[in-house]
Design a protein around this motif. Structure first.
Motif, short mmCIF file in Angstrom:
data_model
loop_
_atom_site.label_atom_id
_atom_site.label_comp_id
_atom_site.label_asym_id
_atom_site.label_seq_id
_atom_site.Cartn_x
_atom_site.Cartn_y
_atom_site.Cartn_z
N TRP A 1 60.67 40.73 64.22
CA TRP A 1 60.81 41.55 62.91
C TRP A 1 59.53 41.07 61.45
N LEU A 2 59.29 41.45 61.07
CA LEU A 2 58.16 41.46 59.91
C LEU A 2 58.62 41.39 58.84
N ALA A 3 58.17 40.35 57.96
CA ALA A 3 58.57 40.76 56.55
C ALA A 3 57.22 40.79 56.36
N TYR A 4 57.00 40.87 55.25
CA TYR A 4 55.87 41.52 54.44
C TYR A 4 55.79 42.05 53.01
N VAL A 5 54.60 42.02 52.40
CA VAL A 5 54.71 42.19 51.06
C VAL A 5 54.24 43.60 50.52
N SER A 6 54.94 44.85 50.32
CA SER A 6 53.21 45.72 49.69
C SER A 6 53.51 46.06 48.39
N ASN A 7 53.28 47.15 47.65
CA ASN A 7 53.27 48.20 46.18
C ASN A 7 53.17 48.80 46.11
N GLU A 8 54.10 49.44 47.47
CA GLU A 8 54.42 50.90 47.93
C GLU A 8 55.65 51.53 46.69
N ALA A 9 56.27 50.58 45.88
CA ALA A 9 57.14 50.70 45.04
C ALA A 9 56.09 51.45 43.73
N GLY A 10 55.36 50.52 43.39
CA GLY A 10 54.79 50.89 42.31
C GLY A 10 54.36 49.26 41.58
N ARG A 11 54.98 48.39 42.26
CA ARG A 11 55.24 47.18 42.40
C ARG A 11 55.10 45.89 43.42
N GLU A 12 54.20 45.23 43.14
CA GLU A 12 55.06 44.57 44.53
C GLU A 12 56.51 44.32 45.26
N GLU A 13 56.81 44.23 46.08
CA GLU A 13 58.35 43.99 46.58
C GLU A 13 58.25 43.35 48.67
N VAL A 14 59.26 42.52 48.61
CA VAL A 14 59.56 41.91 49.88
C VAL A 14 60.17 43.29 50.66
N TYR A 15 59.60 43.54 51.86
CA TYR A 15 59.85 44.53 53.38
C TYR A 15 60.36 44.13 54.55
N VAL A 16 61.32 44.12 55.75
CA VAL A 16 61.54 43.33 56.68
C VAL A 16 61.76 44.72 57.16
N ARG A 17 60.21 45.06 58.47
CA ARG A 17 60.92 46.06 59.52
C ARG A 17 60.67 45.38 60.76
N SER A 18 61.20 46.33 62.31
CA SER A 18 60.66 46.31 63.56
C SER A 18 59.82 45.72 63.65
N LEU A 19 58.57 45.34 64.56
CA LEU A 19 57.36 45.52 65.07
C LEU A 19 57.13 46.33 66.50
N ALA A 20 58.98 46.93 66.87
CA ALA A 20 59.01 47.69 68.36
C ALA A 20 58.51 49.11 67.37
N PRO A 21 57.70 49.65 67.91
CA PRO A 21 57.35 51.41 67.48
C PRO A 21 58.30 52.21 66.82
N GLY A 22 57.85 52.97 66.18
CA GLY A 22 59.09 53.18 65.76
C GLY A 22 60.09 52.95 64.67
#
Length: 145
Positions: free
Chosen positions: A21-42
């Motif tokens: 899994w990958l935790a990261y920060v993104s501003n895709e929601a208009g402000r910085e938020e923390v997300y977790v996503r699978s490292l597996a394709p798709g």
């Protein structure tokens, strides 16, 4: 292989202890938020923070994700099987600790019993320039060469 492609500002990647899994920060929601996503394709992703967030760090067992929300240090319970799920989020403490846009300014003890953090103290911020520092060091060491 790119994992996240798009016009957003994505940063502070942290791979989970099990490497899945990958935790990261993104501003895709208009402000910085923390997300977790699978490292597996798709693989899917899930928002961990909901009121802004940054500086994510995994617990050593991968069952919790710590992150900053302004002055607060937050923890979210993370379920990883059969798919990712964010459980309870709670404030661990609210104090003025130093933050950084490029890396966490804190870490979790290996056994999970505590944290080490850089404390903000604006009164003690000062720049010290030491001229002839070798002589000063020798004087402090009692004349050692």
């Amino acid at each position: 292989m790119p994992l996240i492609v798009g016009p957003t500002d994505d940063k502070l990647p942290r791979v989970s202890p099990d490497g899945l899994w990958l935790a990261y920060v993104s501003n895709e929601a208009g402000r910085e938020e923390v997300y977790v996503r699978s490292l597996a394709p798709g693989g899917g992703r899930v928002a961990v923070s909901s009121s802004g967030g940054g500086e994510p760090l995994w617990s050593r067992d991968g069952r919790r994700l710590f992150y900053r929300e302004d002055r607060k240090l937050m923890v979210a319970d993370i379920g990883l099987t059969p798919r990712i799920a964010v459980g309870a989020r709670r404030v661990l403490f609210d104090r003025p600790f130093e933050t950084d846009a490029f890396h966490p300014n804190y870490d979790v003890f290996p056994d999970g019993s505590g944290f080490v953090m850089v404390r903000t103290n604006d009164e003690s911020r000062r720049l010290v320039v030491e001229l002839n520092w070798v002589a000063t060091l020798r004087r402090r060491l009692g004349g050692a060469k």
